[in-house]
Design a protein around this motif. Sequence first.
Motif, PDB file in Angstrom:
ATOM      1  N   ASP A 242       0.854  -1.187   0.000  1.00  0.00           N
ATOM      2  CA  ASP A 242       0.000   0.000   0.000  1.00  0.00           C
ATOM      3  C   ASP A 242       0.889   1.236   0.000  1.00  0.00           C
ATOM      4  OD1 ASP A 242      -1.742   2.064   0.479  1.00  0.00           O
ATOM      5  OD2 ASP A 242      -2.658   1.192   2.270  1.00  0.00           O
ATOM      6  N   MET A 243       0.884   1.953  -1.111  1.00  0.00           N
ATOM      7  CA  MET A 243       1.759   3.112  -1.246  1.00  0.00           C
ATOM      8  C   MET A 243       1.176   4.388  -0.646  1.00  0.00           C
ATOM      9  SD  MET A 243       4.572   2.042  -2.674  1.00  0.00           S
ATOM     10  CE  MET A 243       4.336   0.574  -1.648  1.00  0.00           C
ATOM     11  N   ASP A 244      -0.005   4.294  -0.029  1.00  0.00           N
ATOM     12  CA  ASP A 244      -0.634   5.462   0.570  1.00  0.00           C
ATOM     13  C   ASP A 244      -0.534   5.479   2.095  1.00  0.00           C
ATOM     14  OD1 ASP A 244      -1.537   6.493  -1.907  1.00  0.00           O
ATOM     15  OD2 ASP A 244      -3.223   5.084  -1.878  1.00  0.00           O
ATOM     16  N   THR A 245      -0.381   4.302   2.703  1.00  0.00           N
ATOM     17  CA  THR A 245      -0.371   4.217   4.170  1.00  0.00           C
ATOM     18  C   THR A 245       0.911   3.542   4.634  1.00  0.00           C
ATOM     19  OG1 THR A 245      -2.780   3.979   4.149  1.00  0.00           O
ATOM     20  CG2 THR A 245      -1.630   3.417   6.198  1.00  0.00           C
ATOM     21  N   PRO A 246       1.725   4.225   5.444  1.00  0.00           N
ATOM     22  CA  PRO A 246       2.966   3.591   5.909  1.00  0.00           C
ATOM     23  C   PRO A 246       2.684   2.452   6.877  1.00  0.00           C
ATOM     24  CG  PRO A 246       2.652   5.715   6.990  1.00  0.00           C
ATOM     25  CD  PRO A 246       1.583   5.605   5.946  1.00  0.00           C
ATOM     26  N   THR A 247       3.454   1.395   6.761  1.00  0.00           N
ATOM     27  CA  THR A 247       3.337   0.272   7.683  1.00  0.00           C
ATOM     28  C   THR A 247       4.306   0.386   8.842  1.00  0.00           C
ATOM     29  OG1 THR A 247       3.270  -2.148   7.805  1.00  0.00           O
ATOM     30  CG2 THR A 247       5.012  -1.187   6.460  1.00  0.00           C
ATOM     31  N   PHE A 248       5.304   1.283   8.711  1.00  0.00           N
ATOM     32  CA  PHE A 248       6.332   1.424   9.745  1.00  0.00           C
ATOM     33  C   PHE A 248       6.861   2.847   9.701  1.00  0.00           C
ATOM     34  CE2 PHE A 248      11.025   0.832  10.709  1.00  0.00           C
ATOM     35  CZ  PHE A 248      10.863   0.717  12.086  1.00  0.00           C
ATOM     36  N   ILE A 249       6.880   3.502  10.862  1.00  0.00           N
ATOM     37  CA  ILE A 249       7.388   4.869  10.962  1.00  0.00           C
ATOM     38  C   ILE A 249       8.455   4.922  12.044  1.00  0.00           C
ATOM     39  CG2 ILE A 249       6.831   7.271  11.483  1.00  0.00           C
ATOM     40  CD1 ILE A 249       4.006   6.752  10.474  1.00  0.00           C
TER      41      ILE A 249
END
Length: 454
Positions: A242-249
């Motif tokens: 998913d290029m709209d929602t980060p999975t890791f910050i």
Amino acid sequence: MKINIYNFLMCIICISLASCQEQIKENNLALEYAFNDSYWRIESPDGSADSLKIVDHQGRQSLLLNPGQKAILKDIAFKNFVVEFHCNGQVPGFGFRVQDPKNYEYLYLRMMMSGNRDALQYVPIHNGNLPWQLYNYPQYEGNAIYPRREVATIPLSMKDQLVSGKASDSLLTAIGNEGVEFSEESFVDIPDGSPAYIYDPRSGEALLFEAKEEGIVFLDIRTWVHVKAEVLENKMSVYVGDMDTPTFILDDLKHDTQAGGISLYSNFGEVHFSDFSITEIERGDTQSSEKDAKRIAPSYITKWHLSEMFVKDAVNFVQQADSLLKHRDKFKEINADKDGLVNISRFYDDMDKTILLTSKIVSDSEKEVTLNFDYADHLVILLNSETLFDGGMNFRPPPNKGAEGRVFVEDERTKLKLQKGTNWLVFVLSGDNRQKYNWGCIAKLEDLDGISLE
């Protein structure tokens, strides 16, 4: 005259290229870096140059990296950017802000750990060491979902064949009938908290397996994964699928915020990369994260004095420590990371050696206080020359330590019997001399009532 015209044309070309680059920066346009010799060079594990291999793999033209190889983007440095690519393999890695081959920021994907809290791993590489046990979840590791490719299905009635140990002949025959060949050396492993798998040491092939309604399904982790990482000052956001929602910050990249090179890595097994692009970000509206940084409790020991490296005497290490402490004025003062972690690889590069870390604890009276701590790889704790703890992982972490030896401050504890006045806490800390990965510790006192750390 011809020479003058040539020089004039080359000047015009250079100005045009520079203008294009500036326009790309201003407009935040993505630049694709095709995998060819113009942009990339390949290094073998020994640092020697190697040839660039382009292959067709599962429907994509890709760069193939063999185990231990890395691809280095030539002569270009980035500070703030968005990188996007597809990768396919067991443990693909991405290095950025590379200052030299042994110092850079590093992100890698554990494809086998899809859906787990350690599917993604960030580590700062100092002096070439990979301290994954020190930098762990939830801050430095993250969850991600990776696609799987079904390659074989066998009847549920064969579930009793899937037990840890050498793979049975009937299991090998069953998956062989599905077109999946594994040698008689193969074995099955069903670890706690990790996916079950079958592994062939002869070929290096591995497949996950899980029971479904239709049967026992064998899954290949080597499928294409779409990855994007945004690096801005000391923060990184990672997108998978998913290029709209980060999975890791991550909001605490460890190296200094400065421009550096880009590299791609293959650590275990072959890795393929395709469709690599970078968008440079030219923004000055971000502030330092100091005001947003989470402050750790003052009971963490964050100021230490560090000795020079030495070869530890396994029998007479207390006498060694006492001798070194006589020259404490030669120790250098160091600060732990913001989370209290001390990574010795920031200062030294020889994991066959040992160092001393000292901390001065001043107590207003005789009292007992609990010290919480953890370490990698071997630690002796001395208080006023008395040995309180002597433990090591030796590649097999003790049962009470974090998963796979990860370092958490609550994993270990010991009682400190403080005398009134000055007390010297000494950590005799040895590096991981087998894998050359981890060398560090973390410590805090349970309370500071009547106690000061100096």
